[in-house]
Scaffold this active site. Structure first.
Site, short mmCIF file in Angstrom:
data_model
loop_
_atom_site.label_atom_id
_atom_site.label_comp_id
_atom_site.label_asym_id
_atom_site.label_seq_id
_atom_site.Cartn_x
_atom_site.Cartn_y
_atom_site.Cartn_z
N SER A 44 3.20 4.80 7.61
CA SER A 44 3.65 5.00 6.24
C SER A 44 2.78 6.33 5.75
O SER A 44 3.39 7.04 5.01
CB SER A 44 2.97 3.99 5.48
OG SER A 44 4.03 2.86 5.34
N LYS B 108 -1.80 -4.47 -2.67
CA LYS B 108 -0.74 -5.14 -2.45
C LYS B 108 -0.11 -5.91 -3.49
O LYS B 108 -0.51 -5.99 -4.40
CB LYS B 108 -1.15 -6.26 -1.40
CG LYS B 108 -0.26 -7.29 -0.38
CD LYS B 108 0.33 -6.07 0.53
CE LYS B 108 0.54 -6.95 1.95
NZ LYS B 108 0.18 -6.07 3.04
N THR C 149 4.80 -1.16 13.11
CA THR C 149 3.91 -2.29 13.10
C THR C 149 4.09 -2.93 14.64
O THR C 149 2.78 -3.37 15.07
CB THR C 149 4.35 -3.39 12.21
OG1 THR C 149 4.35 -2.67 10.95
CG2 THR C 149 3.25 -4.48 12.07
N LYS D 9 -7.96 -2.16 6.53
CA LYS D 9 -7.05 -1.50 7.84
C LYS D 9 -6.92 -0.07 7.59
O LYS D 9 -7.02 0.57 8.63
CB LYS D 9 -5.76 -2.11 7.48
CG LYS D 9 -4.74 -1.95 8.42
CD LYS D 9 -3.34 -2.53 8.03
CE LYS D 9 -3.33 -3.93 7.66
NZ LYS D 9 -2.09 -4.78 7.38
N1 GLU Z 1 2.97 -4.11 4.88
C1 GLU Z 1 2.38 -3.50 5.66
C2 GLU Z 1 0.81 -3.92 6.14
O1 GLU Z 1 0.41 -4.90 5.78
C3 GLU Z 1 2.45 -2.03 5.56
C4 GLU Z 1 1.93 -1.34 4.49
C5 GLU Z 1 2.20 0.29 4.21
O2 GLU Z 1 2.75 0.70 4.78
O3 GLU Z 1 1.61 0.64 3.24
O4 GLU Z 1 0.15 -3.22 6.66
#
Ligand code: GLU
Length: 418
Positions: free
Chosen positions: A350, A106, A190, A94
């Protein structure tokens, strides 16, 4: 969750699909299919009644070739090691898809947060932050919100880290509230990228978004914001679901009022503008122009995929299609904007939050949204170019081609140590 696919195996098969179009050595690809390390830890905290309870927790650091590990922490009773490994890998690709200078990570705690008081959740979050302390840092690994976590948990993580390190380092975690060093626009990011990507896809396919009907599965932070923003773009949101069930109105309903109903009652079910109650599966298979899955992994398996009637799918959730479902939709010419692009707005903002934290200089919401728009549109353009150059049917495969090239490029330029 209807499908039973192992998300880690799904991630690996997505990489294999893209490999056919790439000039990357198999041994390098092998490295890109496995996490560098996974922390598994047990957190014991005191309940409000004085008893002790143990919770299992994980943090997977998948790949750091393009920058510090980056990714959220989820609280869910079904969190498991392979899920966290997959989610950390998806973060790598991503971040590469939207070209921000991060690797992927994660984390998760096996817990149903609704069974615990706020004070218990604070102790649990701080216990996890203490375990994470040697692994995280603004240049090492930067956690963020994910399923069932948000600003509150991020503020606790920041405070625990800064207290133990005797420093100020707001960029150790993102998704904080504004007073703790958060960014304008992060909460909406998001959902915002999910609809920007959908708008670009409609444009590419020469379809009119203003005439489009939309179904949203999942009405949490990503889903409900996507519903609100797509409504503002002129599309008609006709259906939505949450874990209690679904609502439907052929003429559309007000997504904000539906969210208010959910805030008051705990669910969108029973919302007064709904003409009919639907199941979660009905919402996923409804005959709409755009489907936004915004819940958990494996929401659509092969059986359900046969019945999906949308023309475009924009994945606000991570991993909502099993690989079999993905193949079926590609075969049926459904244009699926993959999670690693569609929901990348969260990690992109972020990144902006982290940049602002490091510079101690804060941006307006307008600037955040403009920069986000640029990143998502550029990523979509790169996707389309790759689809057309290589004659790739599944947009997900094209996204992985772009992303793997960037990650493998960083690895190959740097060489390996030792
Ligand atoms: N949990 C979100 C994702 O799956 C955001 C992750 C982030 O901001 O580092 O992309």
């Amino acid at each position: 969750m209807t499908g039973q696919a192992n998300p880690f195996e799904s991630l690996q098969s997505q990489i294999d699909e893209a490999a056919a179009y790439l000039d990357v050595d198999d041994d390098v690809l092998e490295r890109l299919k496995h996490p560098e390390r996974v922390l598994e830890t047990n957190l014991t905290i005191e309940r409000d009644d004085g008893s002790l309870e143990r919770f299992k927790a994980f943090r997977s650091q998948f790949n750091g070739d393009r920058g510090p590990y980056k990714g959220g922490i989820r609280y869910h009773p079904e969190v498991n090691r392979d899920e966290v490994k997959a989610l950390s890998g998806w973060m790598v690709y991503k971040c590469a898809t939207v070209d921000i200078p991060y690797g992927g990570g994660k984390g998760g705690i096996v817990v149903n947060p609704s069974d615990y008081s706020e004070a218990e959740l604070e102790r649990l979050t701080r216990a996890f932050a203490k375990e994470l302390r040697p692994l995280v840092g603004e240049d090492r690994d930067i956690p963020a919100p994910d399923v069932n976590t948000g600003q509150r948990e991020m503020n606790w993580i920041k405070d625990t880290y800064e207290t133990l390190e005797n420093t100020t380092e707001p960029g150790v975690v993102t998704g904080k509230n504004l007073a703790s060093g958060g960014s304008e626009g992060r909460v909406e990011a998001t959902g915002r990228s999910t609809v920007i990507a959908a708008r670009e896809a409609f444009d590419y396919l020469e379809k009119d978004l203003e005439d489009a009907t939309v179904a949203v599965q999942g009405y949490g932070n990503a889903g409900w914001i996507a519903a609100k923003l797509i409504d503002e773009m002129g599309a008609t949101v006709v259906a939505a679901s949450d874990s209690s069930g679904g609502i439907y109105n052929a003429d559309g309903f007000d997504p904000v009022a539906a969210k208010e109903h959910k805030n008051e009652t705990g669910s969108i079910v029973g919302y007064e503008e709904s003409e009919e109650e639907l199941t979660n599966e009905d919402v996923l298979t409804l005959d709409v122009d755009l489907l936004i899955p915004a819940a958990l992994e494996n929401a659509i398996d092969a059986d359900l995929a046969e019945d999906v009637s949308a023309d475009v799918v924009s994945e606000a959730a991570n991993g909502p299609l099993t690989p079999e479902a993905d193949a079926i939709l590609a075969e049926d010419d459904v244009f699926v904007i993959p999670d690693i692009l569609a929901n990348a707005g969260g990690v992109t903002v972020s990144y902006f939050e982290w940049v602002q934290n490091r510079q101690r200089f804060y941006w307006s919401e307008e600037k955040v949204n403009e920069e986000l728009e640029d990143h998502i549109v550029d990523a979509f353009d790169a996707l389309v170019e790759t689809i057309e150059e290589n004659d790739i049917q599944n947009p997900r495969t094209a996204a992985y081609v772009v992303a793997i090239e960037r990650v493998a490029g960083a690895f190959e330029e740097a060489g390996s140590f030792p």
